[in-house]
Enzyme design. Structure first.
Site, PDB file in Angstrom:
ATOM      1  NE  ARG A 142     -53.347   7.578   2.349  1.00  0.00           N
ATOM      2  CZ  ARG A 142     -52.641   8.589   1.857  1.00  0.00           C
ATOM      3  NH1 ARG A 142     -51.777   9.230   2.627  1.00  0.00           N
ATOM      4  NH2 ARG A 142     -52.777   8.967   0.603  1.00  0.00           N
ATOM      5  NE  ARG A 200     -61.976   7.477  -1.093  1.00  0.00           N
ATOM      6  CZ  ARG A 200     -62.567   8.619  -0.742  1.00  0.00           C
ATOM      7  NH1 ARG A 200     -62.481   9.044   0.517  1.00  0.00           N
ATOM      8  NH2 ARG A 200     -63.247   9.339  -1.616  1.00  0.00           N
ATOM      9  CG  HIS A 201     -56.397  11.061   3.097  1.00  0.00           C
ATOM     10  ND1 HIS A 201     -55.738  10.858   4.290  1.00  0.00           N
ATOM     11  CD2 HIS A 201     -55.448  11.527   2.243  1.00  0.00           C
ATOM     12  CE1 HIS A 201     -54.462  11.178   4.164  1.00  0.00           C
ATOM     13  NE2 HIS A 201     -54.261  11.577   2.929  1.00  0.00           N
ATOM     14  CG  MET A 202     -62.226   6.230   3.769  1.00  0.00           C
ATOM     15  SD  MET A 202     -63.048   5.074   2.642  1.00  0.00           S
ATOM     16  CE  MET A 202     -62.798   3.526   3.549  1.00  0.00           C
TER      17      MET A 202
END
Length: 404
Positions: A142, A200-202
């Site tokens: 995300r 996950r922010h990635m």
């Protein structure tokens, strides 16, 4: 005066030498990484089920592969007889989630320890599973300030209702992954029990580089200026979640500076470099992805075509959910109804997630931002066109949206 002038020259020379040394270091790392990508397409790596606990060294395994977790963590897990045990042939870990009729569905993962929270792992890598059957493997990498927290509330409910595993990372700030971390993530995500959704922010991970089949990626993005504006004020005032202890790293005057003043006064926070945000999530962890270039845009588009099955738009969230539900009905069945008819708790969370004290950019500032975000808008328009084509392919039209 001469001494002062000499000291200034000396300081400038020291700074120049340090900058040049840093430049050479970064250049050497970039060249090494690029050559590595060009000369190696696939690397065979052991999967988690093949790791032998007797071969663990301090930092690496005996075969030179990366260390997955500490000896103490293996010992702690092995002693938890009711949850996990070492197999009789000493080749894999066996996990027990408890009551099979009501298994745990939502997991929090502290990535510093692979088995923290007892992830639902399979014994063998399923290299033939491309997610096209009833057991999808989905990654939601995300993008920040694109409404994902409200979306995740719905996904958590669906995980329990539709019986899929939802894995949520406890790491929130490390978007770019170093090579060792990227490899570990690829290995672990390839051995999660499907169906699953990992969030996950990635930045994008190229699973094929590690000899693994890629899961299906999804994402939701929004108009770049709207996203930047939301982030600008979020850093200063947060949102409605009262449990946050909010601090702003700046002076009081900087905190209350409007986005218009920030842009017009050419502050670093509103410089072109700081506005480059969305593209790296799709370009990946290659060092070149950090820079706003045509190469970065091309790589991001290539990855979207290859790995991202759905990228929706926050401005068209209802249609985004319709697309998700039609694409993976076993996972997202009921998401549109939850969006349209939220519970009281969901309504409160959505209100709380709204960034406080936002002021829209003026027309003059909007024009400046659009010029500085030219690459971001080229990518946004590419995603938008692709999303509308997918809606037409799935038969999502105005009448369907109104009746759903």
């Amino acid at each position: 005066m001469r001494l002062l002038k000499g000291a200034r020259i000396y300081i400038l020379l020291v700074i120049a030498v340090c900058c040049y040394a840093w430049y050479l270091t970064q250049k050497r790392f970039l060249i090494k990484h690029v050559l590595k990508l060009q000369t190696t397409d696939v690397r065979a790596k052991p999967n988690l089920a093949q790791l032998n606990k007797h071969h663990i060294l301090d930092g690496k395994f005996a075969d030179g592969s990366i260390k997955w977790t500490s000896n103490s963590e293996f010992d702690r897990i092995a002693e938890t007889k009711n949850n996990v045990s070492w197999s009789s042939d000493e080749s894999s870990w066996n996990f027990d989630n408890g009551n099979d009729t009501n298994p745990k569905r939502i997991y929090e993962w502290n990535e510093t320890v692979v088995y923290q929270g007892l992830l639902p792992l399979v014994d063998q890598l399923d290299l033939n599973n491309d997610g096209s059957d009833n057991k999808p493997r989905i990654i939601f990498n995300r993008v920040g300030k694109c409404g994902s927290r409200s979306v995740l509330d719905i996904f958590r409910i669906l995980a329990e209702r539709n019986q899929f595993n939802m894995i949520e990372s406890l790491v929130y700030t490390q978007k770019i992954l170093p090579p060792e971390k990227e490899e570990m993530m690829a290995q672990v995500l390839s051995q999660l029990q499907a169906p699953y959704l990992f969030q996950r922010h990635m930045y994008h991970i190229n699973f094929n580089y590690y000899g693994l089949k890629s899961p299906s990626y999804i994402n939701i993005i929004r108009d770049p200026i709207a996203r930047f504006t939301s982030q600008y004020y979020f850093k200063r005032f947060g949102d409605g979640f009262q449990q946050r202890t909010w601090t702003f790293n700046g002076t009081e005057s900087e905190k209350y500076q409007t986005i218009n003043d920030c842009v017009l006064n050419n502050k670093y926070e509103c410089s072109q470099r700081r506005m480059f945000y969305i593209l790296p999530f799709f370009c990946g962890n290659d060092p070149r992805c950090k820079y706003p270039t045509d190469w970065t845009l091309a790589r991001a588009m290539e990855n979207v075509r290859k790995d991202f099955k759905v990228i929706g738009l926050l401005e068209e969230l209802h249609d985004t959910f319709l697309v998700l539900e039609k694409t993976w009905p076993t996972v997202f069945r009921g998401c549109v109804n939850l969006l349209m008819h939220p519970s009281k708790g969901q309504q409160l969370n959505r209100t709380a997630a709204l960034t406080k004290a936002k002021e829209k950019p003026s027309p003059k500032v909007t024009a400046i931002l659009k010029d500085q975000m030219a690459l971001e808008y080229r990518f946004y328009n590419f995603v938008k066109s692709r999303f509308h084509a997918l809606k037409r392919k799935l038969g999502i039209n105005k009448s369907l949206r109104q009746t759903t």
